[in-house]
Design a protein around this motif. Structure first.
Motif, PDB file in Angstrom:
ATOM      1  N   ALA A   1      10.263  -3.504  19.769  1.00  0.00           N
ATOM      2  CA  ALA A   1       8.990  -2.803  19.908  1.00  0.00           C
ATOM      3  C   ALA A   1       7.872  -3.632  19.304  1.00  0.00           C
ATOM      4  CB  ALA A   1       9.068  -1.437  19.227  1.00  0.00           C
ATOM      5  N   GLY A   2       8.133  -4.920  19.062  1.00  0.00           N
ATOM      6  CA  GLY A   2       7.122  -5.792  18.498  1.00  0.00           C
ATOM      7  C   GLY A   2       7.107  -5.753  16.982  1.00  0.00           C
ATOM      8  N   PHE A   3       6.160  -6.471  16.418  1.00  0.00           N
ATOM      9  CA  PHE A   3       6.025  -6.511  14.964  1.00  0.00           C
ATOM     10  C   PHE A   3       5.740  -5.112  14.423  1.00  0.00           C
ATOM     11  CE2 PHE A   3       3.237  -6.888  11.224  1.00  0.00           C
ATOM     12  CZ  PHE A   3       4.099  -7.569  10.373  1.00  0.00           C
ATOM     13  N   ASP A   4       6.303  -4.812  13.265  1.00  0.00           N
ATOM     14  CA  ASP A   4       6.157  -3.489  12.661  1.00  0.00           C
ATOM     15  C   ASP A   4       4.862  -3.412  11.855  1.00  0.00           C
ATOM     16  OD1 ASP A   4       6.480  -0.983  11.630  1.00  0.00           O
ATOM     17  OD2 ASP A   4       8.163  -1.494  10.308  1.00  0.00           O
ATOM     18  N   HIS A   5       3.759  -3.121  12.549  1.00  0.00           N
ATOM     19  CA  HIS A   5       2.481  -2.969  11.853  1.00  0.00           C
ATOM     20  C   HIS A   5       2.511  -1.774  10.898  1.00  0.00           C
ATOM     21  CE1 HIS A   5       1.091  -5.573  15.179  1.00  0.00           C
ATOM     22  NE2 HIS A   5       0.151  -5.951  14.334  1.00  0.00           N
ATOM     23  N   HIS A   6       3.268  -0.740  11.261  1.00  0.00           N
ATOM     24  CA  HIS A   6       3.394   0.420  10.366  1.00  0.00           C
ATOM     25  C   HIS A   6       4.042  -0.001   9.048  1.00  0.00           C
ATOM     26  CE1 HIS A   6       2.228   3.706  13.133  1.00  0.00           C
ATOM     27  NE2 HIS A   6       2.698   2.908  14.071  1.00  0.00           N
ATOM     28  N   GLY A   7       5.051  -0.852   9.141  1.00  0.00           N
ATOM     29  CA  GLY A   7       5.711  -1.329   7.935  1.00  0.00           C
ATOM     30  C   GLY A   7       4.784  -2.159   7.066  1.00  0.00           C
ATOM     31  N   ALA A   8       3.945  -2.979   7.710  1.00  0.00           N
ATOM     32  CA  ALA A   8       2.986  -3.786   6.954  1.00  0.00           C
ATOM     33  C   ALA A   8       1.988  -2.899   6.228  1.00  0.00           C
ATOM     34  CB  ALA A   8       2.264  -4.753   7.890  1.00  0.00           C
ATOM     35  N   ALA A   9       1.510  -1.854   6.924  1.00  0.00           N
ATOM     36  CA  ALA A   9       0.571  -0.928   6.291  1.00  0.00           C
ATOM     37  C   ALA A   9       1.239  -0.172   5.147  1.00  0.00           C
ATOM     38  CB  ALA A   9       0.023   0.048   7.322  1.00  0.00           C
ATOM     39  N   SER A  10       2.494   0.209   5.338  1.00  0.00           N
ATOM     40  CA  SER A  10       3.217   0.927   4.287  1.00  0.00           C
ATOM     41  C   SER A  10       3.387   0.062   3.047  1.00  0.00           C
ATOM     42  CB  SER A  10       4.594   1.368   4.806  1.00  0.00           C
ATOM     43  OG  SER A  10       4.459   2.308   5.850  1.00  0.00           O
ATOM     44  N   ALA A  11       3.591  -1.243   3.249  1.00  0.00           N
ATOM     45  CA  ALA A  11       3.726  -2.145   2.106  1.00  0.00           C
ATOM     46  C   ALA A  11       2.437  -2.184   1.293  1.00  0.00           C
ATOM     47  CB  ALA A  11       4.090  -3.547   2.588  1.00  0.00           C
ATOM     48  N   VAL A  12       1.302  -2.120   1.987  1.00  0.00           N
ATOM     49  CA  VAL A  12       0.017  -2.100   1.286  1.00  0.00           C
ATOM     50  C   VAL A  12      -0.154  -0.794   0.524  1.00  0.00           C
ATOM     51  CG1 VAL A  12      -2.484  -2.126   1.594  1.00  0.00           C
ATOM     52  CG2 VAL A  12      -1.056  -3.672   2.938  1.00  0.00           C
ATOM     53  N   TYR A  13       0.298   0.304   1.136  1.00  0.00           N
ATOM     54  CA  TYR A  13       0.165   1.604   0.488  1.00  0.00           C
ATOM     55  C   TYR A  13       1.113   1.771  -0.701  1.00  0.00           C
ATOM     56  CZ  TYR A  13      -2.751   3.415   4.272  1.00  0.00           C
ATOM     57  OH  TYR A  13      -3.773   3.638   5.151  1.00  0.00           O
ATOM     58  N   ASP A  14       2.131   0.942  -0.754  1.00  0.00           N
ATOM     59  CA  ASP A  14       3.124   1.062  -1.818  1.00  0.00           C
ATOM     60  C   ASP A  14       2.434   0.980  -3.179  1.00  0.00           C
ATOM     61  OD1 ASP A  14       5.223   0.725  -3.654  1.00  0.00           O
ATOM     62  OD2 ASP A  14       6.479  -0.211  -2.130  1.00  0.00           O
ATOM     63  N   VAL A  15       2.639   1.977  -3.992  1.00  0.00           N
ATOM     64  CA  VAL A  15       1.950   2.046  -5.285  1.00  0.00           C
ATOM     65  C   VAL A  15       2.291   0.869  -6.175  1.00  0.00           C
ATOM     66  CG1 VAL A  15       3.760   3.413  -6.417  1.00  0.00           C
ATOM     67  CG2 VAL A  15       1.404   3.588  -7.215  1.00  0.00           C
ATOM     68  N   ARG A  16       3.402   0.219  -5.924  1.00  0.00           N
ATOM     69  CA  ARG A  16       3.800  -0.896  -6.780  1.00  0.00           C
ATOM     70  C   ARG A  16       2.894  -2.103  -6.615  1.00  0.00           C
ATOM     71  NH1 ARG A  16       9.900  -1.372  -4.957  1.00  0.00           N
ATOM     72  NH2 ARG A  16       8.815  -0.972  -3.004  1.00  0.00           N
ATOM     73  N   ILE A  17       2.198  -2.236  -5.472  1.00  0.00           N
ATOM     74  CA  ILE A  17       1.355  -3.415  -5.306  1.00  0.00           C
ATOM     75  C   ILE A  17      -0.121  -3.099  -5.499  1.00  0.00           C
ATOM     76  CG2 ILE A  17       3.003  -4.363  -3.661  1.00  0.00           C
ATOM     77  CD1 ILE A  17       0.869  -3.946  -1.489  1.00  0.00           C
ATOM     78  N   LEU A  18      -0.481  -1.829  -5.687  1.00  0.00           N
ATOM     79  CA  LEU A  18      -1.893  -1.506  -5.866  1.00  0.00           C
ATOM     80  C   LEU A  18      -2.487  -2.127  -7.128  1.00  0.00           C
ATOM     81  CD1 LEU A  18      -2.178   2.159  -4.575  1.00  0.00           C
ATOM     82  CD2 LEU A  18      -2.807   0.033  -3.435  1.00  0.00           C
ATOM     83  N   PRO A  19      -1.763  -2.169  -8.258  1.00  0.00           N
ATOM     84  CA  PRO A  19      -2.331  -2.882  -9.403  1.00  0.00           C
ATOM     85  C   PRO A  19      -2.606  -4.348  -9.092  1.00  0.00           C
ATOM     86  CG  PRO A  19      -0.531  -1.469 -10.099  1.00  0.00           C
ATOM     87  CD  PRO A  19      -0.511  -1.485  -8.590  1.00  0.00           C
ATOM     88  N   LEU A  20      -1.753  -4.965  -8.272  1.00  0.00           N
ATOM     89  CA  LEU A  20      -1.973  -6.352  -7.883  1.00  0.00           C
ATOM     90  C   LEU A  20      -3.235  -6.476  -7.044  1.00  0.00           C
ATOM     91  CD1 LEU A  20      -1.095  -9.285  -7.699  1.00  0.00           C
ATOM     92  CD2 LEU A  20       0.375  -8.675  -5.765  1.00  0.00           C
ATOM     93  N   LEU A  21      -3.462  -5.500  -6.145  1.00  0.00           N
ATOM     94  CA  LEU A  21      -4.680  -5.518  -5.350  1.00  0.00           C
ATOM     95  C   LEU A  21      -5.911  -5.442  -6.244  1.00  0.00           C
ATOM     96  CD1 LEU A  21      -3.885  -3.196  -2.306  1.00  0.00           C
ATOM     97  CD2 LEU A  21      -4.348  -5.635  -2.248  1.00  0.00           C
TER      98      LEU A  21
END
Length: 209
Positions: free
Chosen positions: A184-204
């Motif tokens: 179904a192509g690249f998982d853009h939903h998965g990429a967005a979910s990785a950004v939403y992951d609370v573990r990387i928000l401090p890094l952002l």
């Protein structure tokens, strides 16, 4: 859209709005996967325009109206497309088959309804006649993310909305997703979910300030 270094002249078609069945469906309705959805296509074609500039004749240039018709015709495939990557490849292949003067092109496919909290998600490919692949990109435009960000006390207690533009270069080209069985192509939903992951928000927070 990036530019080719092979020619100073380009024919551009920007934001061609189409209705095309693309991708697999998350809905239970059997007809959902064959239902057209909004798709936006942009192409950039390097081609010399010097002769047409001198002659003032449309016959000496690549008619962008004809380009639009060729793109639209290529997208009328029965059953639609499994993913945006496949659609982009189809547009490039059809353009090379239709126009002898086209030796390279950039194809950008946007899915405005691809992600709930983003303007669009999609792919951009560069193809050259006779070559297997080029410089490919995956992108998400204006992804809305709520996070704690900033240095002031009130910014450390209240969630703010920031908008991110994600662009990912594909070393192996987008064909790695298009060619996979049942892809179904690249998982853009998965990429967005990785950004939403609370573990990387401090890094952002650290990266953006």
């Amino acid at each position: 859209m990036s530019q080719s270094a092979l020619s100073p002249d380009h024919i551009h078609v920007s934001k061609l709005a189409l209705q095309i069945p693309v991708g697999t469906s998350r809905w239970l309705k059997p007809s959902a996967e064959t239902s057209p959805q909004p798709i936006v296509v942009s192409v950039s074609i390097p081609v010399s325009l010097r002769r047409a500039g001198v002659s003032d004749s449309v016959g000496d240039t690549l008619n962008y109206g004809t380009v639009c018709k060729a793109i639209t015709k290529a997208t009328k495939r029965p059953g639609g497309f499994s993913c945006a990557e496949e659609l982009a490849e189809c547009i490039a292949d059809a353009s090379f088959a239709t126009f002898d003067a086209v030796y390279e092109m950039i194809v950008r496919v946007e899915k405005p309804h691809g992600l709930l909290h983003a303007d669009c998600a999609g792919v951009e490919i560069v193809r050259r006649r006779g070559a297997s692949s080029g410089a490919d990109k995956l992108f998400v435009e204006n992804l809305a993310v709520g996070c704690i960000i900033g240095i002031h006390p009130w910014e450390r207690t209240n969630t703010q909305i920031v908008r991110l533009y994600l662009e990912m270069e594909c070393a192996g080209g987008v064909n790695q997703w298009k060619s996979a069985p049942g892809s179904a192509g690249f998982d853009h939903h998965g990429a967005a979910s990785a950004v939403y992951d609370v573990r990387i928000l401090p890094l952002l927070s650290l990266l953006l300030f």
